[in-house]
Design an enzyme around this catalytic site. Structure first.
Site, PDB file in Angstrom:
ATOM      1  N   TYR A 189       0.849  -1.193   0.000  1.00 28.91           N
ATOM      2  CA  TYR A 189       0.000   0.000   0.000  1.00 28.91           C
ATOM      3  C   TYR A 189       0.887   1.246   0.000  1.00 28.91           C
ATOM      4  O   TYR A 189       2.046   1.213   0.417  1.00 28.91           O
ATOM      5  CB  TYR A 189      -0.919   0.028   1.247  1.00 28.91           C
ATOM      6  CG  TYR A 189      -0.161   0.430   2.488  1.00 28.91           C
ATOM      7  CD1 TYR A 189       0.528  -0.515   3.230  1.00 28.91           C
ATOM      8  CD2 TYR A 189      -0.080   1.768   2.878  1.00 28.91           C
ATOM      9  CE1 TYR A 189       1.277  -0.142   4.335  1.00 28.91           C
ATOM     10  CE2 TYR A 189       0.668   2.149   3.981  1.00 28.91           C
ATOM     11  CZ  TYR A 189       1.344   1.186   4.708  1.00 28.91           C
ATOM     12  OH  TYR A 189       2.102   1.569   5.785  1.00 28.91           O
ATOM     13  N   TYR A 481       4.389  -6.283   7.001  1.00 31.68           N
ATOM     14  CA  TYR A 481       5.019  -5.800   8.230  1.00 31.68           C
ATOM     15  C   TYR A 481       5.256  -7.020   9.114  1.00 31.68           C
ATOM     16  O   TYR A 481       4.737  -7.121  10.228  1.00 31.68           O
ATOM     17  CB  TYR A 481       4.140  -4.760   8.929  1.00 31.68           C
ATOM     18  CG  TYR A 481       4.126  -3.434   8.207  1.00 31.68           C
ATOM     19  CD1 TYR A 481       5.113  -3.137   7.265  1.00 31.68           C
ATOM     20  CD2 TYR A 481       3.167  -2.474   8.449  1.00 31.68           C
ATOM     21  CE1 TYR A 481       5.126  -1.939   6.583  1.00 31.68           C
ATOM     22  CE2 TYR A 481       3.171  -1.259   7.771  1.00 31.68           C
ATOM     23  CZ  TYR A 481       4.157  -1.010   6.829  1.00 31.68           C
ATOM     24  OH  TYR A 481       4.176   0.190   6.160  1.00 31.68           O
TER      25      TYR A 481
HETATM   26  P1  FDA Z   1      12.687  -9.054   0.759  1.00 34.32           P
HETATM   27  O1  FDA Z   1      13.611  -9.244  -0.390  1.00 34.32           O
HETATM   28  O2  FDA Z   1      13.274  -8.957   2.104  1.00 34.32           O
HETATM   29  O3  FDA Z   1      11.486  -9.991   0.656  1.00 34.32           O
HETATM   30  C1  FDA Z   1      10.392 -10.001   1.562  1.00 34.32           C
HETATM   31  C2  FDA Z   1       9.743 -11.393   1.567  1.00 34.32           C
HETATM   32  O4  FDA Z   1       9.322 -11.750   0.262  1.00 34.32           O
HETATM   33  C3  FDA Z   1      10.708 -12.507   2.008  1.00 34.32           C
HETATM   34  O5  FDA Z   1       9.968 -13.531   2.623  1.00 34.32           O
HETATM   35  C4  FDA Z   1      11.262 -12.996   0.695  1.00 34.32           C
HETATM   36  O6  FDA Z   1      11.784 -14.304   0.759  1.00 34.32           O
HETATM   37  C5  FDA Z   1      10.057 -12.897  -0.211  1.00 34.32           C
HETATM   38  N1  FDA Z   1      10.434 -12.620  -1.598  1.00 34.32           N
HETATM   39  C6  FDA Z   1      11.212 -11.604  -2.029  1.00 34.32           C
HETATM   40  N2  FDA Z   1      11.325 -11.645  -3.356  1.00 34.32           N
HETATM   41  C7  FDA Z   1      10.619 -12.703  -3.777  1.00 34.32           C
HETATM   42  C8  FDA Z   1      10.378 -13.260  -5.057  1.00 34.32           C
HETATM   43  N3  FDA Z   1      10.894 -12.717  -6.150  1.00 34.32           N
HETATM   44  N4  FDA Z   1       9.623 -14.391  -5.147  1.00 34.32           N
HETATM   45  C9  FDA Z   1       9.094 -14.941  -4.029  1.00 34.32           C
HETATM   46  N5  FDA Z   1       9.295 -14.453  -2.782  1.00 34.32           N
HETATM   47  C10 FDA Z   1      10.048 -13.337  -2.654  1.00 34.32           C
HETATM   48  N6  FDA Z   1       5.143  -1.846   2.785  1.00 34.32           N
HETATM   49  C11 FDA Z   1       4.077  -1.222   2.230  1.00 34.32           C
HETATM   50  O7  FDA Z   1       3.105  -1.890   1.846  1.00 34.32           O
HETATM   51  N7  FDA Z   1       4.075   0.133   2.098  1.00 34.32           N
HETATM   52  C12 FDA Z   1       5.116   0.910   2.475  1.00 34.32           C
HETATM   53  O8  FDA Z   1       5.082   2.124   2.309  1.00 34.32           O
HETATM   54  C13 FDA Z   1       6.238   0.263   3.068  1.00 34.32           C
HETATM   55  N8  FDA Z   1       7.323   0.984   3.497  1.00 34.32           N
HETATM   56  C14 FDA Z   1       8.436   0.332   3.987  1.00 34.32           C
HETATM   57  C15 FDA Z   1       9.563   1.080   4.361  1.00 34.32           C
HETATM   58  C16 FDA Z   1      10.693   0.427   4.848  1.00 34.32           C
HETATM   59  C17 FDA Z   1      11.914   1.237   5.228  1.00 34.32           C
HETATM   60  C18 FDA Z   1      10.700  -0.984   4.977  1.00 34.32           C
HETATM   61  C19 FDA Z   1      11.917  -1.696   5.511  1.00 34.32           C
HETATM   62  C20 FDA Z   1       9.584  -1.720   4.603  1.00 34.32           C
HETATM   63  C21 FDA Z   1       8.445  -1.067   4.111  1.00 34.32           C
HETATM   64  N9  FDA Z   1       7.318  -1.793   3.720  1.00 34.32           N
HETATM   65  C22 FDA Z   1       6.233  -1.133   3.189  1.00 34.32           C
HETATM   66  C23 FDA Z   1       7.284  -3.255   3.862  1.00 34.32           C
HETATM   67  C24 FDA Z   1       7.682  -3.935   2.553  1.00 34.32           C
HETATM   68  O9  FDA Z   1       6.621  -3.833   1.619  1.00 34.32           O
HETATM   69  C25 FDA Z   1       7.955  -5.432   2.814  1.00 34.32           C
HETATM   70  O10 FDA Z   1       8.998  -5.565   3.714  1.00 34.32           O
HETATM   71  C26 FDA Z   1       8.247  -6.177   1.515  1.00 34.32           C
HETATM   72  O11 FDA Z   1       8.058  -7.545   1.718  1.00 34.32           O
HETATM   73  C27 FDA Z   1       9.658  -5.921   1.054  1.00 34.32           C
HETATM   74  O12 FDA Z   1       9.928  -6.521  -0.174  1.00 34.32           O
HETATM   75  P2  FDA Z   1      11.467  -6.706  -0.585  1.00 34.32           P
HETATM   76  O13 FDA Z   1      11.514  -7.414  -1.877  1.00 34.32           O
HETATM   77  O14 FDA Z   1      12.165  -5.410  -0.468  1.00 34.32           O
HETATM   78  O15 FDA Z   1      11.990  -7.574   0.616  1.00 34.32           O
END
Ligand code: FDA
Length: 543
Positions: A189, A481
């Site tokens: 979101y 989260y």
């Molecule tokens: P990451 O790579 O750490 O993956 C998160 C999860 O998804 C893990 O379980 C991972 O194994 C799995 N995953 C990742 N890539 C995948 C793939 N290609 N296939 C299958 N599984 C996969 N949320 C939100 O809705 N609105 C917001 O405004 C924010 N703001 C925000 C700010 C900050 C500073 C942080 C640290 C986090 C947010 N978030 C957020 C939360 C964010 O949406 C959430 O942490 C996501 O899962 C992050 O995705 P990433 O790919 O960056 O993380």
């Protein structure tokens, strides 16, 4: 597609390894895994350049690069045996095959923003599949769609869209360094959620590699799996390679403002009123509130020289001349005047609302390392009934406690289109009836067990205080989260549906059952698993 071992062979071998793994040291796992990787890669030289073991001088920097929460970066945290940074689909397929063959877990990482570090930490021997090289964006401005690979960050996506058109955008999160792989998998979101819904609501196709190593699009994966991956949480069903998304129309001019109000400036009453307004007002407006401790300007009047500051931060999809009457009609108490507002393009609003200094150019969104990294813990809730003023007044003194320093509480309004999307349209169920989502965070800057204890106690105390005011039966939470406090799967072996429901129903309500059914079909032996992955209903063994 590369020649893969038959699925049965993989599974049998993997089960065998699960029984014997305790007897095999991790270096054997690693050697066998690497040998498998090179054997099955059609070009072993090309993949060897994308593989990092602990002996490689770049191992640490590759591992650390996208770790956002430094709580999971310390030396005491288990590290992967190998990090693979694939550049081709076949590299991902081989990694999945060889991990199963050699009893290793895979952690999939796109942007590395998982609040509990689940994309790069595991208690059992594991490898990281880091999709940082999957960074392509293919835009079709005419059709208002884009194919976006999982390693792309939101900042890169927003920037690239804005270079093609001032009137196109995408409805997703606020922080530019988040990866689309994890973000869209959990919902996603942001400041346009009331008008256009979640990022996952705007997905029209996807490419995934499943446990058998098959590369599947929407048609090939079927509607059940396509449903599950749009909000059911990353890492339970396979590796998402890319998403096809719907772009949304944004006006040429949008308006933003940030109005700070302290307790002395009636913040409690304003927040109380905000609860009645923010989810009901015109869907072109998102007014969110950020609460934190601040110095009081009324020094000397009382012993206390701190206060709570409420930042009312807003995006309006339109010009200031329309915004002012809307605010006067719905929220006159805030006292918004034209001078508080700034008009800009949508992409400039993305830069502004992330908190860049005024005047920063949109190119800043391309910086993958900009998020200030620190150590933190986050918890989330949904509010369905406005909290009385006295409820908020009970929170304020907590910000004065040691643990409350650098703590924050966010209130983010829902309503608008979110009220019109059914709870079961995708796995994300927090729709009609939710006034706003709230989340709490505590931050600290140095590893220190004592400080950690104080911070964790503080946020758990606040969470417990909030219980009577937030959703109940179940008390819901947002999967993106991630909060391991609300329940985890068994470390080893089988986790029953009942046990997983403790956390699963909080994130997904009734959709959890359907997620488990999909899991049972696409990954019955539960290869893709972690502390909060959806359980298979058929597997008792687990590999
Ligand atoms: P990451 O790579 O750490 O993956 C998160 C999860 O998804 C893990 O379980 C991972 O194994 C799995 N995953 C990742 N890539 C995948 C793939 N290609 N296939 C299958 N599984 C996969 N949320 C939100 O809705 N609105 C917001 O405004 C924010 N703001 C925000 C700010 C900050 C500073 C942080 C640290 C986090 C947010 N978030 C957020 C939360 C964010 O949406 C959430 O942490 C996501 O899962 C992050 O995705 P990433 O790919 O960056 O993380």
């Amino acid at each position: 597609m590369l020649p893969l071992c038959s699925y049965l062979t993989i599974v049998l071998t993997a089960i065998l390894f699960s029984f014997t793994s305790s007897a095999i040291d991790t270096s054997t796992h690693e050697d066998n895994f690497l040998q498998c990787l090179y054997t099955y890669s059609h070009n072993s030289t090309s993949i060897s350049k994308l593989v990092y073991t602990k002996n490689n001088s770049s191992y640490s920097s590759i591992l650390q690069f996208t770790i956002q929460n430094l709580r999971f970066a310390s030396n005491t945290i288990p590290k992967p045996l190998v990090i693979i940074t694939p550049k081709e689909i076949s590299h991902i397929q081989t990694t999945i095959t060889c991990s199963q063959n050699h009893g290793l877990q895979v952690r999939i990482r796109s942007g590395g923003h998982d609040f509990e570090g689940r994309s790069y930490v595991s208690d059992v021997p594991f490898v990281i599949l880091d999709l940082t090289n999957f960074r392509e964006i293919e835009l079709d401005v005419e059709k208002k769609t884009a194919w976006v690979q999982s390693g792309v960050t939101l900042g890169e996506l927003y920037y690239k869209i804005s270079r093609k058109s001032r009137n196109l955008g995408f409805s997703a999160g606020v922080c530019p360094t988040i990866g689309v792989g994890g973000h869209i998998s959990g919902g996603g979101y942001g400041n346009m959620v009331r008008k256009f819904g979640l990022a996952a609501d705007n997905v029209i196709d996807a490419h995934i590699i499943d446990v058998k190593g098959r590369f599947l699009d929407r048609q090939a994966m079927g509607e059940d799996l396509f449903w599950a991956i749009r909000g059911g949480g990353g890492a339970s069903f396979g590796v998402i390679v890319s998403w096809k998304i719907k772009l949304v129309h944004v006006p040429s001019i949008v308006t933003v403002f940030t109005l700070p109000k302290t307790l002395e400036q009636n913040a409690t009453k304003l927040i109380h009123k905000w609860q009645y307004v923010a989810s009901k007002i015109d869907e072109n407006i998102v007014i969110n509130v950020i609460l934190q401790r601040a110095n009081s300007s009324k020094k000397g009047e009382s012993k206390k020289n701190s206060t709570v500051l409420a930042l009312f931060q807003t995006l309006f999809l339109g010009g200031v001349d329309k915004l002012i009457p809307l605010m006067q009609q719905n929220f006159p108490e805030l006292g918004l005047v034209k001078e508080d507002c700034t008009q800009m393009s949508w992409i400039e609003s993305v830069v502004y609302l992330y908190g860049f200094p005024k005047g920063e150019s949109p190119e800043a969104l391309l910086n993958r390392t900009l998020a200030g990294k620190d150590i933190y813990k986050v918890k989330s809730d949904f509010v369905k009934i406005p909290i009385p003023e006295i409820g908020f007044e009970g929170i304020w003194p907590m910000f004065d406690e040691d643990g409350g320093k650098d703590a924050m509480m966010y209130l983010f309004p829902y309503g608008g289109i979110m009220d019109n999307i059914s709870e079961s349209e995708i796995p994300f169920p927090h729709r009609y009836g939710n006034l706003y989502q709230t989340h709490y965070s505590v931050h600290w800057h140095q590893e220190n067990d004592e400080v950690e204890k104080v911070k964790l106690n503080w946020i758990r105390k606040l969470y417990s205080y909030m219980e009577p005011f937030v959703s109940m039966s179940p008390r819901t939470a947002y999967i993106n989260y991630r909060d391991l406090d609300i329940g985890v799967n068994n470390k080893n072996g089988y986790t029953s549906y009942k046990k997983a429901s403790v956390w699963g129903v909080k994130y997904f309500k009734n959709n959890f059952k359907r997620l488990a059914k999909v899991k049972s079909i696409v990954d019955p032996l539960n290869f893709f698993r972690n502390e909060q992955s959806v359980p298979s209903l058929v597997s008792k063994g687990g590999i």
